[in-house]
Write a protein that holds these residues in place. Sequence first.
Motif, short mmCIF file in Angstrom:
data_model
loop_
_atom_site.label_atom_id
_atom_site.label_comp_id
_atom_site.label_asym_id
_atom_site.label_seq_id
_atom_site.Cartn_x
_atom_site.Cartn_y
_atom_site.Cartn_z
N ASN A 127 15.68 23.86 21.05
CA ASN A 127 16.74 23.17 21.01
C ASN A 127 16.97 23.33 19.30
O ASN A 127 18.02 23.63 19.03
N ILE A 128 15.47 22.56 18.76
CA ILE A 128 16.18 22.41 17.40
C ILE A 128 16.34 23.10 16.44
O ILE A 128 16.90 23.81 15.58
N ALA A 129 15.14 25.13 16.46
CA ALA A 129 15.27 25.99 16.48
C ALA A 129 16.73 27.13 16.96
O ALA A 129 16.97 27.63 15.54
N LEU A 130 17.52 26.35 17.35
CA LEU A 130 18.20 27.81 18.06
C LEU A 130 19.09 27.99 16.96
O LEU A 130 19.61 29.01 16.90
N ALA A 131 19.52 27.12 16.43
CA ALA A 131 20.96 27.73 15.57
C ALA A 131 20.35 28.70 14.15
O ALA A 131 20.60 29.89 13.59
N LEU A 132 18.79 28.31 14.17
CA LEU A 132 18.00 28.89 12.81
C LEU A 132 17.97 30.52 12.92
O LEU A 132 18.08 31.62 12.48
N PRO B 267 12.47 36.76 14.55
CA PRO B 267 11.65 35.86 15.42
C PRO B 267 10.91 34.19 14.57
O PRO B 267 10.38 34.91 13.53
N ILE B 268 11.82 33.10 14.57
CA ILE B 268 10.84 32.16 13.86
C ILE B 268 9.57 32.54 14.91
O ILE B 268 9.14 31.89 15.84
N PRO B 269 8.04 32.22 14.33
CA PRO B 269 6.30 32.11 14.51
C PRO B 269 6.61 30.76 15.15
O PRO B 269 7.08 29.77 15.26
N ARG B 270 6.13 30.88 16.32
CA ARG B 270 6.16 29.63 17.68
C ARG B 270 4.98 28.71 16.61
O ARG B 270 6.01 27.41 16.34
N ALA B 271 4.58 29.02 15.50
CA ALA B 271 3.86 27.55 14.81
C ALA B 271 5.31 27.10 14.22
O ALA B 271 5.34 25.66 13.99
N GLU B 272 5.76 27.98 13.64
CA GLU B 272 7.00 27.89 12.62
C GLU B 272 8.06 26.88 13.51
O GLU B 272 8.84 25.84 12.39
N GLU C 262 8.64 19.22 15.00
CA GLU C 262 7.09 18.04 14.90
C GLU C 262 8.20 17.14 13.48
O GLU C 262 7.79 15.90 13.44
N ASP C 263 8.02 17.71 12.13
CA ASP C 263 9.17 17.32 11.02
C ASP C 263 10.13 16.46 11.52
O ASP C 263 9.96 15.20 11.04
N ARG D 46 18.91 20.42 14.88
CA ARG D 46 19.68 21.78 14.72
C ARG D 46 20.14 22.05 13.55
O ARG D 46 19.38 23.17 13.11
N TRP D 47 20.97 20.99 13.07
CA TRP D 47 21.87 21.37 11.66
C TRP D 47 20.98 21.16 10.61
O TRP D 47 20.96 22.01 9.35
N LEU D 48 20.57 20.54 10.39
CA LEU D 48 19.28 19.99 9.43
C LEU D 48 18.57 20.67 9.12
O LEU D 48 18.64 21.58 7.72
N ALA D 49 18.08 21.20 10.29
CA ALA D 49 17.28 22.97 9.88
C ALA D 49 18.21 24.01 9.29
O ALA D 49 17.29 24.97 8.04
N MET D 50 19.16 23.84 9.40
CA MET D 50 20.12 25.08 9.18
C MET D 50 20.83 24.60 7.64
O MET D 50 20.52 25.66 6.29
N ASN D 51 20.27 23.84 7.16
CA ASN D 51 20.85 22.70 5.44
C ASN D 51 21.94 23.55 4.88
O ASN D 51 22.24 24.05 4.26
N PRO D 52 23.39 22.86 6.21
CA PRO D 52 24.01 23.26 5.77
C PRO D 52 25.01 23.31 4.91
O PRO D 52 24.51 21.15 3.94
N ARG D 53 25.91 23.04 4.22
CA ARG D 53 26.87 22.68 3.03
C ARG D 53 27.65 21.75 3.53
O ARG D 53 28.25 20.64 2.82
#
Lengths: 408, 315, 346
Positions: free
Chosen positions: A257-262, A271-276, A282-283, A314-321
């Motif tokens: 869910n967190i990685a979805l938008a990115l 793909p965003i690697p599983r570890a990433e 976790e971050d 999810r959105w913070l991971a995108m770093n939106p303006r």
Amino acid sequence: MAENLTLGRQPRRLGLVSRRGMRAMAREMLAGYGLSIDVERDLGSYSVAVQQIVAIARAVHLSGKVLILDEPTASLDAREVALLFDVVRNLRERGLGIVFVSHFLDQVFAISDRITVLRNGRLIATTEAAHLDRVQLINLMLGRELEQATAHGQGGRAAGGEMLRVEGLGRRGKVAPFDMTVRSGEVIGMAGLLGSGRTETAEVLFGATGADSGTVRDEKGRIDLSSPARAISAGFGFAPEDRKTDGIIGDLTLRENIALALQAHRGWARPIPRAEQRRLAEDYVRRLDIRTPGAEKPVGLLSGGNQQKVILARWLAMNPRFLILDEPTRGIDVGAHAEVLRLINEMVASGMSLLVISSELEELVAVSDRVIVVRDRRHVAQLTGHEITTDAIVRAIAAPERDTEAAE
Amino acid sequence: MKKTLFASASALVLGTAASAQVVGFSQIGSESGWRAAETTVTNQQAEERGIDLQFSDAQQKQENQIAAVRSFIAQGVDAILLAPVVATGWDAVLEEAKEAEIPVVLLDRMVDSDPSLYLTAVGSDLVHEGEVAGQFLVDQVGDEPCRVVELQGTTGSSPAIDRATGFRNAIEGHDNIEIVQSQTGDFTRAQGKTVMEAFLQAENGGADICALYAHNDDMAVGAIQAIKEAGLKPGEDVTIVSIDGVPDLFQAMAAGEANATVELTPNMAGPAFDALQAYWDNGTEPPKFIQTESRLYTQSDDPQGEYDRRKDLGY
Amino acid sequence: MNGFGLLRRVAPQLLTLAAVLVLVTLFFPSFPSVSFGGDRLVGSPIDVLKRGAPVALLAIGMTLVIATRGIDLSVGAIMAICGAVAAFAVTGGWGLGVAVALALATGLICGLWNGFLVAVLGIQPIVATLILMVAGRGIAQLVTEGKILTFSDAGFAYLGSGAFLGLPVPAWAWILAGILTGLVVRRTALGLLIESVGVNLRASRLAGVNSTVLLLTVYMISGLCAAVAGLIVAGDIKGADANNAGLWLELDAILAVAIGGTSLLGGRFSILASLIGAMIIQSINTGILLAGFPPEFNLVIKAILVLLILTLQSPRLGAVAAGLLSRRRRADEAGAAPRSVQEAGQ
């Protein structure tokens, strides 16, 4: 029409439904409602107002003592509302008790003898309508006293230059065209009652509802907001009001869910690697203090507050303006509530701009640099700086029409 | 396919002299290659005899057929050929034809109406077909013991039931011949192959199988491939007999991979036109059922020539 | 999912397959024996791998479509069309390469059509794909002119009945297609995005997922799988049978996905589990043929076995079993992933 009116109680003859009896019964039921209509036509061919009256007639015929109307005017125009109210008043004269459930305050005052306010599933107050004015009513609805004005807490925030300019953006039937500017590093609050056009504003800004007028520009020119994906590419984000249906992907894990938008933004081929993903999850679990047994927990099993934090992550991971938060604190516990507010302040401090839609006025007062008030699908007022107090917001929401704005 | 049939049929109608006898033909549709061949042959037979054939394709619907027959009656044709899609529900329209004194000949399938309502019916005897196939095997193996596997048609269909019965009638009393496996192959080539593979597995890799009896040629063609893939020689290691007489099986026979087929002739119209001609000439009433010949073709009957004759009939 | 998680995901399917194989062996003792005959392995297990190929291939595409909360009823008809197109090309002397390319392209176009109806016009998948299911056989018959289009091209026949390294070509086809699709969806983000759209289309769109392209893609993959299946079926009998090729196989493919534990409501999916599901169905089919029951019993036996399998795998029964299991496990399971992850995944 006749079938609708008599369903379940059709007059019978020799065990069969008598159509003639049915028609007679239907006409008799409708007598006294001031309608002259053909009971043989399909109900669907009549206006919603007539359909409402038919529904009332059927309900009255069934019990004839108490009539409960749940948002009967939601899809009626003013003339139809008047027609309906005539019928309702008529029924009151006949001795019926009527419960009228509505969020249209004008109508509530127009028709009610007594007003009962419910909030969050609790009975707040029951008062004679004559002893109540609009501001008091809204205070009861929002759960605050007029005198208890919270100080505006954001005098010291230094907003940057203009980042977005919205001109005449609107969508017929959803929200009237509005202008708006967004400066970098500021929080715009948005207040208004449910159904007033707040969420619609957000959806038009995010491309979830296509706009049929107006433009949004930044310093580089016009921004394409024809779909959420485009809006995201333009650096927008949107945490919707209804987390369950519009926000979380319940069966997927917290990490996904967190990685979805990115991920959606990068495209399926990168793909965003599983570890990433795990590191990302976790971050944010740590930074936002998301309470979960682990990043692989299906997000549908988390509490409301934690789900909200997942969507924020999810959105913070995108770093939106520009991030739109629609009711970010609804239905979450007090602790999480405070943390979400703290996060909002952190995000703004990092230069992000936010549009925060909320029914919690002190929350708006606490975080906003400006507050836009929405009523009846229009942006009706904007409060800035020291104007931002809960009672000013309440007054702006309550002002019935232009002519009474002198009360402010 | 249907379009070309329509085109050729209407071309036929336009091109024929007005004085010729006019016959209406209500065909079921073109659900199988055999049905398409029957239509082609009927057109050929009419052309040979100078008969003006009015063709109507019912696309598997009885109401279309009834409408077509009514339209033939209204046109005042000299006779009607009807290949009925179902057996029941024909009384009214057949009576109308009888009142209009138009003889009706049923092709290939029967109806549940009073026989006085139609002139005659032309068709094959499904049980007899099975008997011919069985008799071929009896003659072929003599007194040698023979374990037979049977590919049945679609379970419960009348060809499957009757062709199974006929075959058993023929091998009765020949205790050296035994049906050891019997499964449905749904009349399709793919299922024929699949089921044959299972038979080969079940019968010691095929070593214990002496003969295959398939209720139609399509299944036999599929089974032949399965036998080849199992490393056996169809037609030699396993005797193969089936029913229908489609071109692909004649080709297999020409290659020595099949032994015999019992032809279900698509020429139902020939005997029908013969009976009609006699009726028109001097009012001769034919018998109520004209059985077409269920001819046995073997490898010695010039299978290559038979293939060439059939390959363009639309099978 | 790591190796252990994957094994846990497909454990019910593997157990079911083992049970079916044991059952078949009880009725037909020489079922498990495999020998080497000439250029290939022969035996009933090999037949299962080969005969299960069409349903297995269809199940790969169907799994992805169902994961998006869709369904593709047209795959059987697409098989017939693609087989017919390839047979038409090869009898027309255009060569095997062209024939295969045309068939695959036809499958992609059919998938694109379905995807267009679903993703762009917003027609419900069951209705949208019903259109091609009904019309498809008619199209195939137009191509074959209503007859079985027989060909003698050895290369084409090899696709259906040849062997490579001892295994039948059809078995290679579905195994490779399964691995390839599995890699594509799991090594890229396709799988995640498909699942997210299947669980919550609206929320996924709001998170920026381009659901239109995604839906088009899965229906095209389904069409492509059906094209390969159509080639195999046509190659197998050296002919394109427009009336019968792939008839009702869409239902077996849906069944394979269901037995594989992917919910018809979309979301979490497993291609491996669907493939095992396809093998379970084929083992039942082959077992019925081998057991030598009268053909009248075929469908009843199959229905009873399928009912039994689906009952044993039903969530209610699973919840009861999980409850019993977790009571035992709770003591020694502290750091491992919680059970609920597994449950949500099924």
